[in-house]
Design an enzyme around this catalytic site. Structure first.
Site, mmCIF file in Angstrom:
data_model
loop_
_atom_site.group_PDB
_atom_site.id
_atom_site.type_symbol
_atom_site.label_atom_id
_atom_site.label_comp_id
_atom_site.label_asym_id
_atom_site.label_seq_id
_atom_site.Cartn_x
_atom_site.Cartn_y
_atom_site.Cartn_z
ATOM 1 N N ASP A 14 12.346 18.410 -16.756
ATOM 2 C CA ASP A 14 14.179 18.612 -16.439
ATOM 3 C C ASP A 14 15.160 17.916 -16.878
ATOM 4 O O ASP A 14 15.966 17.720 -16.399
ATOM 5 C CB ASP A 14 14.313 18.350 -14.229
ATOM 6 N N LYS A 17 16.022 20.650 -21.422
ATOM 7 C CA LYS A 17 15.382 21.904 -22.084
ATOM 8 C C LYS A 17 15.837 23.610 -22.272
ATOM 9 O O LYS A 17 16.175 24.017 -23.615
ATOM 10 C CB LYS A 17 13.816 21.362 -22.277
ATOM 11 N N GLY A 41 11.048 25.561 -15.266
ATOM 12 C CA GLY A 41 12.546 26.072 -13.897
ATOM 13 C C GLY A 41 13.306 25.304 -15.611
ATOM 14 O O GLY A 41 13.634 24.389 -15.206
ATOM 15 N N HIS A 42 14.109 26.282 -16.076
ATOM 16 C CA HIS A 42 14.867 25.759 -17.319
ATOM 17 C C HIS A 42 16.244 26.739 -16.601
ATOM 18 O O HIS A 42 16.230 28.127 -16.684
ATOM 19 C CB HIS A 42 14.508 26.364 -18.380
ATOM 20 N N GLN A 224 7.928 20.939 -19.246
ATOM 21 C CA GLN A 224 7.272 19.798 -18.475
ATOM 22 C C GLN A 224 8.575 18.883 -19.706
ATOM 23 O O GLN A 224 9.220 19.041 -20.576
ATOM 24 C CB GLN A 224 6.355 20.007 -18.666
HETATM 25 P P1 GDP Z 1 14.883 21.444 -18.067
HETATM 26 O O1 GDP Z 1 13.864 22.108 -16.914
HETATM 27 O O2 GDP Z 1 14.539 20.694 -18.968
HETATM 28 O O3 GDP Z 1 15.080 22.837 -18.324
HETATM 29 O O4 GDP Z 1 15.973 21.504 -16.645
HETATM 30 P P2 GDP Z 1 16.341 21.876 -15.901
HETATM 31 O O5 GDP Z 1 17.405 22.742 -16.114
HETATM 32 O O6 GDP Z 1 15.306 21.604 -14.713
HETATM 33 O O7 GDP Z 1 17.343 20.277 -15.156
HETATM 34 C C1 GDP Z 1 18.400 20.425 -15.921
HETATM 35 C C2 GDP Z 1 19.870 20.125 -15.154
HETATM 36 O O8 GDP Z 1 21.060 19.615 -15.850
HETATM 37 C C3 GDP Z 1 20.252 21.653 -14.612
HETATM 38 O O9 GDP Z 1 20.401 22.362 -13.399
HETATM 39 C C4 GDP Z 1 21.545 21.967 -15.883
HETATM 40 O O10 GDP Z 1 22.000 23.002 -15.638
HETATM 41 C C5 GDP Z 1 22.063 21.225 -15.744
HETATM 42 N N1 GDP Z 1 21.953 20.371 -16.722
HETATM 43 C C6 GDP Z 1 22.075 20.727 -18.721
HETATM 44 N N2 GDP Z 1 22.471 19.079 -19.238
HETATM 45 C C7 GDP Z 1 23.849 18.884 -18.378
HETATM 46 C C8 GDP Z 1 24.552 18.075 -18.392
HETATM 47 O O11 GDP Z 1 24.763 17.905 -20.223
HETATM 48 N N3 GDP Z 1 25.232 17.400 -17.783
HETATM 49 C C9 GDP Z 1 25.486 17.809 -16.581
HETATM 50 N N4 GDP Z 1 26.033 17.536 -14.993
HETATM 51 N N5 GDP Z 1 24.328 18.769 -15.899
HETATM 52 C C10 GDP Z 1 23.664 19.120 -17.300
HETATM 53 P P1 IMO Z 2 10.388 22.007 -17.156
HETATM 54 O O1 IMO Z 2 9.811 22.773 -17.774
HETATM 55 C C1 IMO Z 2 9.454 18.565 -14.015
HETATM 56 C C2 IMO Z 2 5.646 18.517 -12.437
HETATM 57 C C3 IMO Z 2 4.765 19.010 -10.828
HETATM 58 C C4 IMO Z 2 4.006 17.283 -10.634
HETATM 59 C C5 IMO Z 2 3.070 17.704 -11.749
HETATM 60 C C6 IMO Z 2 1.992 19.175 -11.826
HETATM 61 O O2 IMO Z 2 11.525 22.487 -15.687
HETATM 62 O O3 IMO Z 2 10.702 20.612 -17.225
HETATM 63 P P2 IMO Z 2 2.260 21.269 -11.713
HETATM 64 O O4 IMO Z 2 2.473 22.758 -10.652
HETATM 65 O O5 IMO Z 2 1.867 21.533 -12.833
HETATM 66 O O6 IMO Z 2 0.150 21.596 -11.787
HETATM 67 O O7 IMO Z 2 2.784 20.231 -11.159
HETATM 68 O O8 IMO Z 2 4.493 18.059 -12.325
HETATM 69 N N1 IMO Z 2 6.060 19.709 -12.541
HETATM 70 C C7 IMO Z 2 7.131 19.001 -13.512
HETATM 71 N N2 IMO Z 2 8.179 19.001 -13.239
HETATM 72 N N3 IMO Z 2 9.320 19.563 -15.012
HETATM 73 C C8 IMO Z 2 8.734 20.579 -14.809
HETATM 74 O O9 IMO Z 2 8.673 21.757 -15.682
HETATM 75 C C9 IMO Z 2 7.794 20.935 -14.164
HETATM 76 N N4 IMO Z 2 6.571 20.807 -13.893
HETATM 77 C C10 IMO Z 2 5.794 20.212 -12.798
HETATM 78 O O10 IMO Z 2 6.303 18.606 -10.217
HETATM 79 O O11 IMO Z 2 4.084 16.337 -10.673
HETATM 80 MG MG MG Z 3 12.891 22.193 -14.520
#
Ligand code: GDP
Ligand code: IMO
Ligand code: MG
Length: 431
Positions: A14, A17, A41-42, A224
């Site tokens: 999270d 990416k 979850g991207h 991840q």
């Molecule tokens: P990922 O799994 O690495 O793609 O990241 P996620 O999308 O799960 O989580 C990143 C969260 O931070 C999302 O809700 C994005 O919309 C938000 N986000 C990304 N970059 C920024 C930033 O620079 N500032 C803020 N406030 N939110 C951001």
């Molecule tokens: P993105 O791509 C954050 C975590 C789960 C758990 C562990 C194992 O959005 O960054 P799994 O279901 O993969 O067997 O769970 O890994 N986990 C993540 N945490 N971002 C993710 O993906 C994750 N994918 C798995 O919360 O701790």
């Molecule tokens: Mg994510």
């Protein structure tokens, strides 16, 4: 010669990416997801609209970009069909998407077994996303799994399905879970074959041909983060794949020689969802404030994310593991307004100072972060588009990250929208 860029998560997932991949995808001819599945979850945001992707690559919003779900992924066809339907409802209909015939397929029992194992573990549960990712990778490596390409050959699929059910129904029974009937699963998956079949192909050719094209720009999008890596993460509180750039060659079917320009995506602080050690974690009003400002709730499961200070021990470790050339430091805007910010420069464990994470979680759990205090900055930075215009406090903070990790900051993100991105590194500008 093609240009290549790997986007890899360098904390516990999270990191942002999706945002960075989408940012570069505006110029990319191809985006390849090389591991993980719908546990990811991207988030991507532009023109005031926010999208969430689980297994579809984040280049999907650029009609000119070829998106590839490569062989290293575990793909749940039911979830993928749902994800595509959702995108269509949101008005995203003009895209290119291909699925590797070699990618492992998530079957309905994988989620059942994931949930059952978690329940059985009780207090020691991993806190998985319960999407069946672990059981699906287990079946891949125990050679009993089905693959996406099997959907294209109904007779072969039927044979593999019978063999799989023989094993899996026994396992389900041992947990007291309902078993599956061959006919039901066969019909259900032949339905997915109809919907997805024309996208399934040998992506080896697609990717390798693109690599040899002079003008092509190829992004490899990890899921991840490296602290969730099955080999180098906080085992057993990890996922079941390798998010690092090291995974790109196997997960996409290319030679390691093609890997260049690795961008490590890191939040300006740290978060973690699920259980497991998290040395810089802290609680209270400051942590709650960051959680609120950063909307730190899981995209997949909605769980509140745990909050920690930037961990330079982790960042240096993951930078070395993945060969990170540049940092993309995300969510820097969330730290605005704080009097002091902190960076963990080392761990103190059993009277020793450690500069890399210990391999066992029992030791990692005993690690206390050595924190360096840095003056914060008050200004709202969410509209800044040039690095030099960032407040001095923010620049000092980023500089300290560079010094401690020996990796330059190439990108700074100051908000969730695509345009809230500061591109600093010359080399990346060329991409
Ligand atoms: P990922 O799994 O690495 O793609 O990241 P996620 O999308 O799960 O989580 C990143 C969260 O931070 C999302 O809700 C994005 O919309 C938000 N986000 C990304 N970059 C920024 C930033 O620079 N500032 C803020 N406030 N939110 C951001
Ligand atoms: P993105 O791509 C954050 C975590 C789960 C758990 C562990 C194992 O959005 O960054 P799994 O279901 O993969 O067997 O769970 O890994 N986990 C993540 N945490 N971002 C993710 O993906 C994750 N994918 C798995 O919360 O701790
Ligand atoms: Mg994510």
């Amino acid at each position: 010669m093609s240009k290549r860029l790997v986007i890899t998560g360098s904390q516990w997932g999270d990191e942002g990416k999706g945002k960075i991949t989408d940012f570069f995808a505006c110029k990319a001819s191809m985006v390849v997801r090389y591991q993980g599945g719908n546990n990811a979850g991207h988030s991507v945001m532009f023109d005031g609209k926010k999208f969430s992707l689980q297994s579809i690559p984040s280049g999907i919003f650029n009609p000119a970009t070829v998106n590839v779900m490569a062989n290293g992924m575990v793909i749940n066809p039911a979830s993928l069909v749902g994800e595509l339907e959702k995108l269509h409802r949101e008005g995203v209909t003009d895209y290119q998407l291909y699925i590797s015939d070699r990618a492992a397929m998530v079957m309905p029992w994988h989620a059942d077994l994931d949930g059952a194992a978690e329940q059985l573990k009780g207090d020691t549960k991993i806190g998985t996303t319960k999407k069946g990712i672990g059981p699906a990778y287990c079946d891949k490596y125990s050679r009993s799994g089905l693959r996406m390409g099997d959907l294209l050959e109904p007779e072969y699929f039927a044979k593999r399905l019978r063999e799989a059910l023989e094993l899996k129904n026994r396992e389900l029974k041992s947990f007291g879970l309902p078993t599956y009937r061959f006919e039901d699963v066969f019909d259900q998956y032949m339905g997915y074959a109809e919907t997805l079949g024309y996208r399934i192909c040998d992506t080896y050719e697609l990717i390798n041909d693109a690599l040899r094209e002079k003008e092509s720009k190829i992004l490899f999008e990890g899921a991840q983060g490296m602290m969730l890596c099955i080999d180098h993460g906080t085992y057993p509180y990890v996922t079941s794949s390798t998010p690092s750039a090291s995974s790109v060659p196997v997960g996409a079917g290319i030679s390691p020689k093609w890997v260049e320009n690795v961008v490590g995506v890191a939040k300006a602080y740290c978060t973690r969802v699920g259980e497991g050690p998290f040395p810089t974690e802290f609680f209270g009003d400051t942590a709650d404030g960051i959680r609120q400002r950063g909307h730190e709730y899981g995209t997949v499961t909605g769980r509140p994310r745990r909050i920690g200070w930037f961990d330079a021990v982790v960042a240096r470790y993951t930078a070395r593991l993945a060969g990170i050339d540049y940092w993309a430091i995300m969510l820097l805007d969330v730290l605005s307004g704080m009097d002091k910010v902190y960076i963990c420069t080392a761990y103190e464990c059993d009277g020793e100072i450690l500069t890399s994470p210990p391999s066992t979680i029992s030791r990692l759990e005993r690690c206390k972060p050595v924190l360096e205090e840095i003056d914060g900055w008050k200004e709202d930075i969410s509209g800044i588009t040039e690095y030099d215009k960032l407040p001095e406090g923010a620049r000092n903070y980023l500089q300290r990250i560079e010094e401690l990790t020996e990796v330059p900051v190439g990108v700074v993100s100051v908000g969730p929208d695509r345009i809230q991105t500061i591109l600093r590194a010359e080399e990346l500008i060329k991409f």
